[in-house]
Motif scaffolding. Structure first.
Motif, PDB file in Angstrom:
ATOM      1  N   ALA A 162     -32.231 -48.590   4.473  1.00 23.65           N
ATOM      2  CA  ALA A 162     -31.567 -46.991   4.492  1.00 23.65           C
ATOM      3  C   ALA A 162     -30.411 -47.036   5.724  1.00 23.65           C
ATOM      4  N   THR A 163     -30.981 -47.628   6.804  1.00 26.15           N
ATOM      5  CA  THR A 163     -29.971 -47.696   7.852  1.00 26.15           C
ATOM      6  C   THR A 163     -28.841 -48.522   7.533  1.00 26.15           C
ATOM      7  N   LYS A 164     -28.890 -49.707   6.716  1.00 30.77           N
ATOM      8  CA  LYS A 164     -27.890 -50.328   6.196  1.00 30.77           C
ATOM      9  C   LYS A 164     -26.771 -49.643   5.270  1.00 30.77           C
ATOM     10  N   VAL A 165     -27.439 -48.855   4.465  1.00 31.51           N
ATOM     11  CA  VAL A 165     -26.612 -48.095   3.610  1.00 31.51           C
ATOM     12  C   VAL A 165     -25.868 -46.674   4.240  1.00 31.51           C
ATOM     13  N   LEU A 166     -26.667 -46.137   5.425  1.00 35.48           N
ATOM     14  CA  LEU A 166     -25.845 -45.030   5.864  1.00 35.48           C
ATOM     15  C   LEU A 166     -24.776 -45.577   6.833  1.00 35.48           C
ATOM     16  N   ASN A 167     -24.981 -46.897   7.397  1.00 41.61           N
ATOM     17  CA  ASN A 167     -23.745 -47.435   8.132  1.00 41.61           C
ATOM     18  C   ASN A 167     -22.543 -47.646   6.990  1.00 41.61           C
ATOM     19  N   ARG A 168     -22.910 -48.166   5.990  1.00 42.40           N
ATOM     20  CA  ARG A 168     -22.092 -48.755   4.985  1.00 42.40           C
ATOM     21  C   ARG A 168     -21.290 -47.538   4.651  1.00 42.40           C
ATOM     22  N   MET A 169     -22.152 -46.312   4.305  1.00 45.92           N
ATOM     23  CA  MET A 169     -21.513 -45.185   3.855  1.00 45.92           C
ATOM     24  C   MET A 169     -20.519 -44.390   4.736  1.00 45.92           C
ATOM     25  N   SER A 170     -20.962 -44.587   6.124  1.00 50.06           N
ATOM     26  CA  SER A 170     -20.071 -44.196   7.198  1.00 50.06           C
ATOM     27  C   SER A 170     -18.740 -44.927   7.229  1.00 50.06           C
ATOM     28  N   ARG A 171     -18.846 -46.120   7.019  1.00 48.17           N
ATOM     29  CA  ARG A 171     -17.258 -46.908   6.944  1.00 48.17           C
ATOM     30  C   ARG A 171     -16.659 -46.338   5.670  1.00 48.17           C
ATOM     31  N   TYR A 172     -17.171 -45.985   4.595  1.00 49.03           N
ATOM     32  CA  TYR A 172     -16.534 -45.814   3.486  1.00 49.03           C
ATOM     33  C   TYR A 172     -15.961 -44.103   3.708  1.00 49.03           C
ATOM     34  N   TYR A 173     -16.616 -43.335   4.305  1.00 48.51           N
ATOM     35  CA  TYR A 173     -16.212 -42.057   4.613  1.00 48.51           C
ATOM     36  C   TYR A 173     -15.035 -42.113   5.741  1.00 48.51           C
ATOM     37  N   SER A 174     -15.145 -42.892   6.651  1.00 48.88           N
ATOM     38  CA  SER A 174     -14.032 -43.067   7.503  1.00 48.88           C
ATOM     39  C   SER A 174     -12.956 -43.456   6.921  1.00 48.88           C
ATOM     40  N   HIS A 175     -13.087 -44.914   5.999  1.00 46.80           N
ATOM     41  CA  HIS A 175     -11.812 -45.167   5.394  1.00 46.80           C
ATOM     42  C   HIS A 175     -11.189 -44.013   4.637  1.00 46.80           C
ATOM     43  N   ALA A 176     -12.161 -43.355   3.652  1.00 46.15           N
ATOM     44  CA  ALA A 176     -11.568 -42.236   2.721  1.00 46.15           C
ATOM     45  C   ALA A 176     -10.906 -41.059   3.353  1.00 46.15           C
ATOM     46  N   SER A 177     -11.327 -40.903   4.646  1.00 43.68           N
ATOM     47  CA  SER A 177     -10.785 -39.648   5.466  1.00 43.68           C
ATOM     48  C   SER A 177      -9.295 -40.382   6.033  1.00 43.68           C
ATOM     49  N   ARG A 178      -9.354 -41.277   6.316  1.00 45.16           N
ATOM     50  CA  ARG A 178      -7.705 -42.049   6.747  1.00 45.16           C
ATOM     51  C   ARG A 178      -6.999 -42.051   5.387  1.00 45.16           C
TER      52      ARG A 178
END
Length: 183
Positions: free
Chosen positions: A159-175
């Motif tokens: 779950a930690t790996k998934v949440l870290n990966r999702m954080s990167r996706y959201y950061s990229h999408a927000s940019r």
């Protein structure tokens, strides 16, 4: 048409209306909405826990971000500048972290030293002691509950790996997102 699963509740607590769209895109959007809603509920529960745990450890008047900044300075960002602390916590609004640092300094949990024009922050002995007490409360109240429920910690790692990966996706999408001007 894909059938909703889980709670069937989307953002804002309203029933998801999936009748107008079909196919895998709809299923993927529903799954993402379910994850986002679970993150919202989880984030709010986590923030409440952080504040209550800090209070049980003896802190008074601290919000969740204040406690998280203290932990970042204590464990992960010792002797760091404001920008470094923001980076560690993935906080874009540096003024909120700056306010938390001021509050923590006022309460004696954090101190700074000047390094040229920059301030470098570290936890004080009182800040270290508060973090130690926080970890004790966490161990007694939270870890013991997880152990009693026989939580599979390997799944928490995933779950930690998934949440870290999702954080990167959201950061990229927000940019990548474009904000359209109002008409």
């Amino acid at each position: 048409m894909a059938e909703p699963s889980g709670s069937g509740i989307g953002m804002g607590g309203k029933e998801a209306d999936l009748s107008e769209t079909e196919g895998s895109t709809n299923d993927e959007a529903r799954r993402l909405s379910d994850l986002e809603f679970a993150m919202i509920v989880g984030i709010n529960g986590f923030w409440r826990w952080v504040v209550h745990c800090a209070e049980a450890a003896g802190a008074r008047g601290l919000g969740a971000l204040d406690v998280l900044v203290l932990h970042a300075v204590n464990l992960r960002a010792r002797d760091k500048k404001l920008a470094d602390i923001c980076l560690v916590l993935n906080v874009e609004d540096s003024h909120t972290v700056a306010y938390a640092l001021k509050k923590l300094e006022d309460q004696g949990y954090v101190a700074h030293r000047q390094a040229g024009r920059e301030r470098v922050y570290a936890a004080t002995s009182d800040g270290d002691e508060l973090c130690d007490r926080y970890h004790s409360v966490r161990r007694e109240a939270l870890l013991s509950s997880l152990d009693a429920d026989a939580v599979d910690f390997a799944r928490l790692d995933e779950a930690t790996k998934v949440l870290n990966r999702m954080s990167r996706y959201y950061s990229h999408a927000s940019r990548a997102a474009m904000i359209k001007p109002r008409a």
